[in-house]
Design a protein around this motif. Structure first.
Motif, PDB file in Angstrom:
ATOM      1  N   ASP A  63       0.811  -1.221   0.000  1.00 53.84           N
ATOM      2  CA  ASP A  63       0.000   0.000   0.000  1.00 53.84           C
ATOM      3  C   ASP A  63       0.847   1.274   0.000  1.00 53.84           C
ATOM      4  N   ALA A  64       2.184   1.142  -0.124  1.00 56.77           N
ATOM      5  CA  ALA A  64       3.059   2.313  -0.089  1.00 56.77           C
ATOM      6  C   ALA A  64       2.937   3.085  -1.403  1.00 56.77           C
ATOM      7  N   PRO A  65       2.856   4.400  -1.340  1.00 58.07           N
ATOM      8  CA  PRO A  65       2.752   5.204  -2.569  1.00 58.07           C
ATOM      9  C   PRO A  65       4.065   5.150  -3.358  1.00 58.07           C
ATOM     10  N   PRO A  66       4.009   5.022  -4.674  1.00 55.36           N
ATOM     11  CA  PRO A  66       5.230   4.922  -5.492  1.00 55.36           C
ATOM     12  C   PRO A  66       5.873   6.296  -5.671  1.00 55.36           C
ATOM     13  N   PRO A  67       7.144   6.299  -6.097  1.00 61.79           N
ATOM     14  CA  PRO A  67       7.800   7.568  -6.421  1.00 61.79           C
ATOM     15  C   PRO A  67       7.042   8.268  -7.561  1.00 61.79           C
ATOM     16  N   SER A  68       6.982   9.598  -7.467  1.00 53.50           N
ATOM     17  CA  SER A  68       6.267  10.334  -8.522  1.00 53.50           C
ATOM     18  C   SER A  68       6.887  11.706  -8.733  1.00 53.50           C
ATOM     19  N   VAL A  69       6.722  12.196  -9.979  1.00 50.57           N
ATOM     20  CA  VAL A  69       7.205  13.527 -10.347  1.00 50.57           C
ATOM     21  C   VAL A  69       6.106  14.186 -11.179  1.00 50.57           C
ATOM     22  N   ARG A  70       5.656  15.363 -10.735  1.00 48.48           N
ATOM     23  CA  ARG A  70       4.600  16.091 -11.455  1.00 48.48           C
ATOM     24  C   ARG A  70       5.104  17.472 -11.851  1.00 48.48           C
ATOM     25  N   GLY A  71       4.596  17.930 -12.991  1.00 48.68           N
ATOM     26  CA  GLY A  71       4.934  19.286 -13.424  1.00 48.68           C
ATOM     27  C   GLY A  71       5.858  19.357 -14.619  1.00 48.68           C
ATOM     28  N   ILE A  72       6.268  18.240 -15.152  1.00 53.26           N
ATOM     29  CA  ILE A  72       7.162  18.272 -16.320  1.00 53.26           C
ATOM     30  C   ILE A  72       6.616  17.419 -17.458  1.00 53.26           C
ATOM     31  N   ASP A  73       5.319  17.247 -17.492  1.00 53.36           N
ATOM     32  CA  ASP A  73       4.723  16.465 -18.573  1.00 53.36           C
ATOM     33  C   ASP A  73       5.009  17.122 -19.917  1.00 53.36           C
ATOM     34  N   GLY A  74       5.296  16.317 -20.919  1.00 52.47           N
ATOM     35  CA  GLY A  74       5.538  16.822 -22.257  1.00 52.47           C
ATOM     36  C   GLY A  74       6.967  17.238 -22.516  1.00 52.47           C
ATOM     37  N   ARG A  75       7.827  17.191 -21.495  1.00 50.85           N
ATOM     38  CA  ARG A  75       9.231  17.552 -21.697  1.00 50.85           C
ATOM     39  C   ARG A  75       9.976  16.358 -22.305  1.00 50.85           C
ATOM     40  N   ALA A  76      10.839  16.641 -23.297  1.00 44.26           N
ATOM     41  CA  ALA A  76      11.512  15.557 -24.045  1.00 44.26           C
ATOM     42  C   ALA A  76      12.907  15.228 -23.532  1.00 44.26           C
ATOM     43  N   SER A  77      13.577  16.187 -22.898  1.00 40.96           N
ATOM     44  CA  SER A  77      14.954  15.916 -22.471  1.00 40.96           C
ATOM     45  C   SER A  77      15.351  16.824 -21.318  1.00 40.96           C
ATOM     46  N   ALA A  78      16.401  16.394 -20.606  1.00 37.99           N
ATOM     47  CA  ALA A  78      16.962  17.190 -19.512  1.00 37.99           C
ATOM     48  C   ALA A  78      18.404  16.761 -19.308  1.00 37.99           C
ATOM     49  N   LEU A  79      19.269  17.709 -19.053  1.00 38.43           N
ATOM     50  CA  LEU A  79      20.673  17.422 -18.777  1.00 38.43           C
ATOM     51  C   LEU A  79      20.968  17.770 -17.330  1.00 38.43           C
ATOM     52  N   VAL A  80      21.728  16.879 -16.674  1.00 34.73           N
ATOM     53  CA  VAL A  80      22.103  17.108 -15.277  1.00 34.73           C
ATOM     54  C   VAL A  80      23.616  17.238 -15.201  1.00 34.73           C
ATOM     55  N   PHE A  81      24.081  18.371 -14.752  1.00 32.93           N
ATOM     56  CA  PHE A  81      25.522  18.612 -14.625  1.00 32.93           C
ATOM     57  C   PHE A  81      25.960  18.243 -13.205  1.00 32.93           C
ATOM     58  N   ASP A  82      25.962  16.940 -12.934  1.00 28.88           N
ATOM     59  CA  ASP A  82      26.302  16.469 -11.594  1.00 28.88           C
ATOM     60  C   ASP A  82      27.747  15.989 -11.551  1.00 28.88           C
ATOM     61  N   GLU A  83      28.129  15.293 -10.475  1.00 33.58           N
ATOM     62  CA  GLU A  83      29.510  14.836 -10.320  1.00 33.58           C
ATOM     63  C   GLU A  83      29.901  13.858 -11.413  1.00 33.58           C
ATOM     64  N   ASP A  84      28.981  12.969 -11.797  1.00 34.13           N
ATOM     65  CA  ASP A  84      29.294  12.009 -12.864  1.00 34.13           C
ATOM     66  C   ASP A  84      29.614  12.726 -14.168  1.00 34.13           C
ATOM     67  N   TYR A  85      28.873  13.774 -14.471  1.00 26.63           N
ATOM     68  CA  TYR A  85      29.128  14.543 -15.691  1.00 26.63           C
ATOM     69  C   TYR A  85      30.503  15.205 -15.620  1.00 26.63           C
ATOM     70  N   VAL A  86      30.818  15.765 -14.469  1.00 22.52           N
ATOM     71  CA  VAL A  86      32.106  16.438 -14.291  1.00 22.52           C
ATOM     72  C   VAL A  86      33.253  15.453 -14.482  1.00 22.52           C
ATOM     73  N   GLN A  87      33.141  14.269 -13.869  1.00 24.22           N
ATOM     74  CA  GLN A  87      34.193  13.266 -13.985  1.00 24.22           C
ATOM     75  C   GLN A  87      34.361  12.798 -15.426  1.00 24.22           C
ATOM     76  N   GLN A  88      33.259  12.741 -16.160  1.00 29.13           N
ATOM     77  CA  GLN A  88      33.320  12.226 -17.528  1.00 29.13           C
ATOM     78  C   GLN A  88      33.903  13.228 -18.515  1.00 29.13           C
ATOM     79  N   PHE A  89      33.570  14.489 -18.346  1.00 28.91           N
ATOM     80  CA  PHE A  89      33.905  15.464 -19.378  1.00 28.91           C
ATOM     81  C   PHE A  89      34.959  16.490 -18.987  1.00 28.91           C
TER      82      PHE A  89
END
Length: 318
Positions: free
Chosen positions: A67-93
């Motif tokens: 009965d636990a509620p699942p993870p959810s994200v609202r407010g970005i419906d219809g968006r096609a892409s997003a880039l995250v400049f996090d630590e993994d991105y920094v290490q890679q590039f």
């Protein structure tokens, strides 16, 4: 610019969070470690991608509960892409191990002029490269030169150490070429392809000569002291290890013969077949030969290293 209000619920340690995102710009979220910044970014990207990874952010306390509620994200419906400049991105590039910027060689160095210059160098070195690349004869030659060089041990100028293979093989004369009269009956074995094996085998049987007057190998009588003395003389005159070194070095010298001058080959023949201890002149000759061998190895390996370096720096062909 469009501002989005994004609501993230039940993701890892975040029960509910509301953030503002400005479309088409770099949005920076900052705060103390452990606040949940990475979780928010992962949740937004997972929702946009729709690849099912959002479920991986289920809070630990809710796992296994139907009965636990699942993870959810609202407010970005219809968006096609997003880039995250996090630590993994920094290490890679950005922070590469050996370069500041990924592919910096291709960006800053591999210009048309650079490629043209490398092509010109390739033309100049084509013959050398073809000779040294995957050439078994050259590899064997380098190996032989190294074996001959190493046989001198840790020699000092003008001196060959007594514990070196060169000294053990030739330092006190080559008795396999100059067989003592008492050992003439064994000449066939002493001059065989691998005499050290026979000498070692023969010496092992000497301890049994003390048990009787019969040959420890064929059990036939050894008539008189002369035959027994002859058998014992092999151990007295020969050292199996030294003979093994001698045999190996002779084979190496024969293979390298075509690379030596006629005069050098003559001197080597004298050294390898000498009846007595090496003379000062012969030691001097051998030390000068070693110096030339050292130089030859350095040049061959240096040339091979240059070719490998140039091949590596060119990178893959376009």
């Amino acid at each position: 610019m469009t501002q989005l209000t994004v609501v993230i619920s039940n993701c890892n340690s975040v029960d509910r969070a509301e953030i503002s995102v400005l479309k088409g710009t770099l949005n920076i979220k900052y705060g103390p470690n452990g606040l949940g910044k990475s979780t928010l970014a992962k949740a937004v990207v997972s929702q946009i991608r729709g690849d099912g990874t959002l479920g991986d952010l289920m809070p630990f306390k809710s796992r296994g509960k139907a009965d636990a509620p699942p993870p959810s994200v609202r407010g970005i419906d219809g968006r096609a892409s997003a880039l995250v400049f996090d630590e993994d991105y920094v290490q890679q590039f950005v922070f590469q191990k050996d370069e500041v910027l990924k592919n910096s060689f291709d960006i800053f160095i591999k210009t048309p002029d650079y490629v043209a210059a490398m092509d010109a160098i390739d033309v100049l070195l084509a013959g050398v490269k073809q000779t040294l690349t995957n050439n078994t004869e050259i590899e064997q030659t380098i190996s032989d030169f190294k074996e001959l060089r190493d046989a001198f041990g840790k020699s000092k100028p003008g001196n060959i150490p007594k514990n070196s293979k060169i000294h053990k093989a030739f330092g006190t004369g080559n008795k396999t070429e100059n067989i003592p009269e008492a050992l003439k009956p064994f000449e066939t074995f002493i001059k065989s392809q691998e005499p050290s094996k026979w000498i070692s085998w023969q010496i092992k049987g000497n301890e049994y000569l003390k048990l009787g007057d019969n040959c420890p190998y064929c059990a036939t009588p050894l008539v008189g002291e002369g035959q027994k003395d002859a058998a014992l003389a092999v151990e007295k005159e020969f050292d199996a290890t030294a003979v093994g070194h001698l045999n190996t070095l002779k084979a190496v010298i024969e293979r390298l013969g075509k690379y030596f001058s006629e005069k050098c080959c003559e001197n080597l023949q004298k050294v390898t077949k000498t009846k007595i201890d090496l003379t000062a002149a012969e030691v001097s000759f051998l030390m000068s030969l070693k110096a030339e061998i050292d130089g030859m190895i350095t040049q061959l390996e240096g040339l091979r290293a240059i070719l490998l370096f140039l091949s590596a720096r060119r990178g893959p062909n376009p």
